[in-house]
Design an enzyme around this catalytic site. Sequence first.
Site, PDB file in Angstrom:
ATOM      1  N   HIS A 118      21.385 -76.113 -13.797  1.00  0.00           N
ATOM      2  CA  HIS A 118      22.303 -77.048 -13.286  1.00  0.00           C
ATOM      3  C   HIS A 118      22.642 -76.846 -11.496  1.00  0.00           C
ATOM      4  O   HIS A 118      22.679 -77.998 -11.000  1.00  0.00           O
ATOM      5  CB  HIS A 118      23.706 -76.962 -13.949  1.00  0.00           C
ATOM      6  CG  HIS A 118      23.616 -77.774 -15.169  1.00  0.00           C
ATOM      7  ND1 HIS A 118      24.519 -78.857 -15.447  1.00  0.00           N
ATOM      8  CD2 HIS A 118      22.685 -77.712 -16.285  1.00  0.00           C
ATOM      9  CE1 HIS A 118      24.216 -79.380 -16.518  1.00  0.00           C
ATOM     10  NE2 HIS A 118      23.252 -78.661 -17.132  1.00  0.00           N
TER      11      HIS A 118
ATOM     12  N   ASP B  21      29.416 -80.681 -10.522  1.00  0.00           N
ATOM     13  CA  ASP B  21      28.775 -80.797 -11.714  1.00  0.00           C
ATOM     14  C   ASP B  21      29.522 -81.578 -12.983  1.00  0.00           C
ATOM     15  O   ASP B  21      30.620 -81.136 -13.109  1.00  0.00           O
ATOM     16  CB  ASP B  21      28.061 -79.701 -12.324  1.00  0.00           C
ATOM     17  CG  ASP B  21      27.202 -79.747 -13.493  1.00  0.00           C
ATOM     18  OD1 ASP B  21      27.676 -80.381 -14.263  1.00  0.00           O
ATOM     19  OD2 ASP B  21      26.226 -79.085 -13.289  1.00  0.00           O
TER      20      ASP B  21
ATOM     21  N   SER C 186       5.835 -68.160 -17.758  1.00  0.00           N
ATOM     22  CA  SER C 186       6.980 -67.937 -17.267  1.00  0.00           C
ATOM     23  C   SER C 186       7.913 -67.454 -18.310  1.00  0.00           C
ATOM     24  O   SER C 186       8.451 -68.275 -19.206  1.00  0.00           O
ATOM     25  CB  SER C 186       7.665 -69.194 -16.548  1.00  0.00           C
ATOM     26  OG  SER C 186       8.965 -68.659 -16.279  1.00  0.00           O
TER      27      SER C 186
ATOM     28  N   TRP D 177       9.705 -65.496 -13.445  1.00  0.00           N
ATOM     29  CA  TRP D 177       9.693 -66.881 -12.796  1.00  0.00           C
ATOM     30  C   TRP D 177       8.611 -67.228 -12.140  1.00  0.00           C
ATOM     31  O   TRP D 177       8.214 -66.599 -11.384  1.00  0.00           O
ATOM     32  CB  TRP D 177      11.102 -66.486 -11.686  1.00  0.00           C
ATOM     33  CG  TRP D 177      11.509 -67.626 -11.222  1.00  0.00           C
ATOM     34  CD1 TRP D 177      11.208 -67.983  -9.935  1.00  0.00           C
ATOM     35  CD2 TRP D 177      12.477 -68.481 -11.797  1.00  0.00           C
ATOM     36  NE1 TRP D 177      12.004 -69.231  -9.557  1.00  0.00           N
ATOM     37  CE2 TRP D 177      12.597 -69.517 -10.883  1.00  0.00           C
ATOM     38  CE3 TRP D 177      13.108 -68.667 -12.938  1.00  0.00           C
ATOM     39  CZ2 TRP D 177      13.631 -70.733 -11.100  1.00  0.00           C
ATOM     40  CZ3 TRP D 177      13.817 -69.788 -13.170  1.00  0.00           C
ATOM     41  CH2 TRP D 177      14.293 -70.718 -12.364  1.00  0.00           C
TER      42      TRP D 177
ATOM     43  N   HIS E 146      10.090 -76.767 -23.055  1.00  0.00           N
ATOM     44  CA  HIS E 146      11.072 -76.840 -24.030  1.00  0.00           C
ATOM     45  C   HIS E 146      11.549 -78.390 -23.793  1.00  0.00           C
ATOM     46  O   HIS E 146      12.766 -79.109 -24.397  1.00  0.00           O
ATOM     47  CB  HIS E 146      12.172 -76.098 -23.766  1.00  0.00           C
ATOM     48  CG  HIS E 146      12.654 -76.223 -22.455  1.00  0.00           C
ATOM     49  ND1 HIS E 146      12.068 -76.233 -21.265  1.00  0.00           N
ATOM     50  CD2 HIS E 146      13.951 -76.485 -21.898  1.00  0.00           C
ATOM     51  CE1 HIS E 146      12.903 -76.577 -20.139  1.00  0.00           C
ATOM     52  NE2 HIS E 146      14.029 -76.738 -20.624  1.00  0.00           N
TER      53      HIS E 146
ATOM     54  N   SER F 219      11.821 -80.320 -15.851  1.00  0.00           N
ATOM     55  CA  SER F 219      10.718 -79.976 -16.180  1.00  0.00           C
ATOM     56  C   SER F 219       9.829 -81.143 -16.606  1.00  0.00           C
ATOM     57  O   SER F 219       8.628 -81.211 -16.082  1.00  0.00           O
ATOM     58  CB  SER F 219      10.736 -78.957 -17.518  1.00  0.00           C
ATOM     59  OG  SER F 219      11.214 -77.528 -16.942  1.00  0.00           O
TER      60      SER F 219
ATOM     61  N   GLU G 223       8.916 -82.760 -13.336  1.00  0.00           N
ATOM     62  CA  GLU G 223       7.914 -82.018 -12.404  1.00  0.00           C
ATOM     63  C   GLU G 223       6.478 -82.250 -13.239  1.00  0.00           C
ATOM     64  O   GLU G 223       5.548 -82.295 -12.414  1.00  0.00           O
ATOM     65  CB  GLU G 223       8.478 -80.595 -12.507  1.00  0.00           C
ATOM     66  CG  GLU G 223       9.705 -80.559 -11.617  1.00  0.00           C
ATOM     67  CD  GLU G 223      10.474 -79.294 -11.948  1.00  0.00           C
ATOM     68  OE1 GLU G 223      10.101 -78.169 -12.649  1.00  0.00           O
ATOM     69  OE2 GLU G 223      11.754 -79.082 -11.635  1.00  0.00           O
TER      70      GLU G 223
ATOM     71  N   GLY H 248      20.168 -79.332 -26.392  1.00  0.00           N
ATOM     72  CA  GLY H 248      20.700 -80.335 -25.326  1.00  0.00           C
ATOM     73  C   GLY H 248      19.939 -81.659 -25.400  1.00  0.00           C
ATOM     74  O   GLY H 248      19.802 -82.159 -26.523  1.00  0.00           O
TER      75      GLY H 248
HETATM   76  N1  UDP Z   1      12.088 -73.361 -13.403  1.00  0.00           N
HETATM   77  C1  UDP Z   1      11.076 -72.728 -12.291  1.00  0.00           C
HETATM   78  N2  UDP Z   1      10.463 -71.456 -12.787  1.00  0.00           N
HETATM   79  C2  UDP Z   1      10.558 -71.190 -14.077  1.00  0.00           C
HETATM   80  C3  UDP Z   1      11.308 -71.663 -14.940  1.00  0.00           C
HETATM   81  C4  UDP Z   1      12.286 -72.643 -14.648  1.00  0.00           C
HETATM   82  O1  UDP Z   1      10.926 -72.988 -11.312  1.00  0.00           O
HETATM   83  O2  UDP Z   1       9.836 -69.921 -14.242  1.00  0.00           O
HETATM   84  C5  UDP Z   1      12.703 -74.469 -12.896  1.00  0.00           C
HETATM   85  C6  UDP Z   1      11.991 -75.771 -13.038  1.00  0.00           C
HETATM   86  O3  UDP Z   1      11.237 -76.004 -12.340  1.00  0.00           O
HETATM   87  C7  UDP Z   1      13.203 -76.736 -13.556  1.00  0.00           C
HETATM   88  C8  UDP Z   1      14.455 -75.880 -13.978  1.00  0.00           C
HETATM   89  O4  UDP Z   1      14.241 -74.500 -13.548  1.00  0.00           O
HETATM   90  O5  UDP Z   1      13.417 -77.437 -12.146  1.00  0.00           O
HETATM   91  C9  UDP Z   1      14.705 -76.059 -15.328  1.00  0.00           C
HETATM   92  O6  UDP Z   1      15.290 -77.038 -15.521  1.00  0.00           O
HETATM   93  P1  UDP Z   1      15.352 -78.020 -16.929  1.00  0.00           P
HETATM   94  O7  UDP Z   1      16.098 -79.308 -16.760  1.00  0.00           O
HETATM   95  O8  UDP Z   1      13.688 -78.536 -17.205  1.00  0.00           O
HETATM   96  O9  UDP Z   1      15.536 -76.905 -18.175  1.00  0.00           O
HETATM   97  P2  UDP Z   1      17.003 -76.083 -18.281  1.00  0.00           P
HETATM   98  O10 UDP Z   1      16.614 -74.807 -17.911  1.00  0.00           O
HETATM   99  O11 UDP Z   1      18.127 -76.879 -17.895  1.00  0.00           O
HETATM  100  O12 UDP Z   1      16.770 -76.240 -19.824  1.00  0.00           O
END
Ligand code: UDP
Length: 461
Positions: free
Chosen positions: A20, A121, A314, A340, A358, A363, A366, A381
């Site tokens: 978030h 938020d 990751s 990460w 997930h 994601s 991206e 979620g």
């Molecule tokens: N992310 C990242 N590197 C990692 C893991 C996650 O940059 O090793 C970033 C990913 O690019 C995305 C965010 O964390 O922008 C995860 O957001 P998402 O809405 O997909 O999932 P959430 O973490 O909220 O379940």
Amino acid sequence: QSSSGKNQHVAVLAFPFGCHPWPLLNLTSRLASTAPDVSFSFLNTAKSNRKLSATSGAHLPHNLRSYDVADGVPEGRVLTPENPLEELDLFLEAAPESFRKGMDMAVAETGQKKITCILNDAFLVFGCDMAADMHAKWVPLYVPAPYDLSAYIYSALIHETYAKACGGGEAHDAIPGLSVMRFGDLPQEILDQGNHSNSSPILARELHRIREVLPRANAVVMNSFQELNSTILTDDLKSKFQDILYVGFLTLIFPTPPLPPSHSDATGCLPWLDEQKPTSVAYISFGTVAAVPPHEFAALAEALEASCVPFLWSLRENFKAFLPNGFLERTRKQGKIVPWAPQAHVLSHKVVGVYVTHCGYNSVFESIVGEVPMICRPILGDNMMNRRMVEDVWEIGVGVEGGVFTKKGMVKSLELVLGHGQHGRRMREKIRDLKELVVKAAGPDGIASKDFKTLLELISQ
Ligand code: UDP
């Protein structure tokens, strides 16, 4: 930009969990760079602020200052990994008071510049009353998918229908924009009205207030492009709020900049990818909070090993213990594991051929922008709804067989997406079409460009 901008002070309240804070900080940075006279105070816990600066590396504009607010953890209390929701509950209990103090600090430090707008938020629903008390505008940002917001708006109706259907899995024809979804796709918190052992009752209570509170916002900002959503969903959401502004995917930059030089990537992911063959690598990540059950981790690892597919994973440090014995040593040449990854860059690297995900909303997009089809293992979620869209509507990915990782099912899925068969080819074509739509929506004629200007005017006048 209005000449009255100099008197405007926007307090930005972050929800310091999961992904978030990133979209909110990115939106704030964009606003601050475009409205240099307006002051922006970004309020977030110290822990989350540290993570943001370590991972985004971006330089904040001069009129955006970040402040640490209390996390609600009593002094001396040690948080335990066995209870991951404790931190969230403690934060939420203390949050209104923590943010009030943070705002006082921000007002003092900007030379008594009164707060004229709260941008927060949307999970922090108390922002609504705070803004009303301060006679400030209120602009919440909704980070998950737009259909997730619909599910919260219609949560009472959904719960009622679900109870009548005794949990049967039919589509939601009655709810505009959700007809493609089944009960099983909806957030568990909605189906059982917060009586869910894996979720925080305090967060569930807050989220249930969304439908009553968001209509009072001057505008609701969406982390999405309007063009990507069905007309029926868009029209219905529009009818619910004073205004709804789609400013695009906030973890992505358009037009997409070239990848940074690999040697500048301290995680070592990009140099490792440079050594691989085009469209050959599986990238694996379950986002920032989702936890795959331990036995599934083991099955996924076994499948990777058996398939010999090069992989970049990751993996948060505390999950390494669930990998099969000797896996790390045996796969030292085949794969790379990092705590990460610079994910958006990784997914845009030409060697990545599949994303095991997930299905977090950020994601997924991206991956779309990187033209990488997905193998989906949704967890919480909006994940299940995103999986439905990826697999059944956009046809750019597959769900794992039976909904859980098994060695056999996963080997098959990897072959399906990475192999030279028709299915994989078709998914790649579809994903390119969808990317084109995203790129067009992000262009000068897209709705996001117009909606961003409207947002800018709203906060700077
Ligand atoms: N992310 C990242 N590197 C990692 C893991 C996650 O940059 O090793 C970033 C990913 O690019 C995305 C965010 O964390 O922008 C995860 O957001 P998402 O809405 O997909 O999932 P959430 O973490 O909220 O379940």
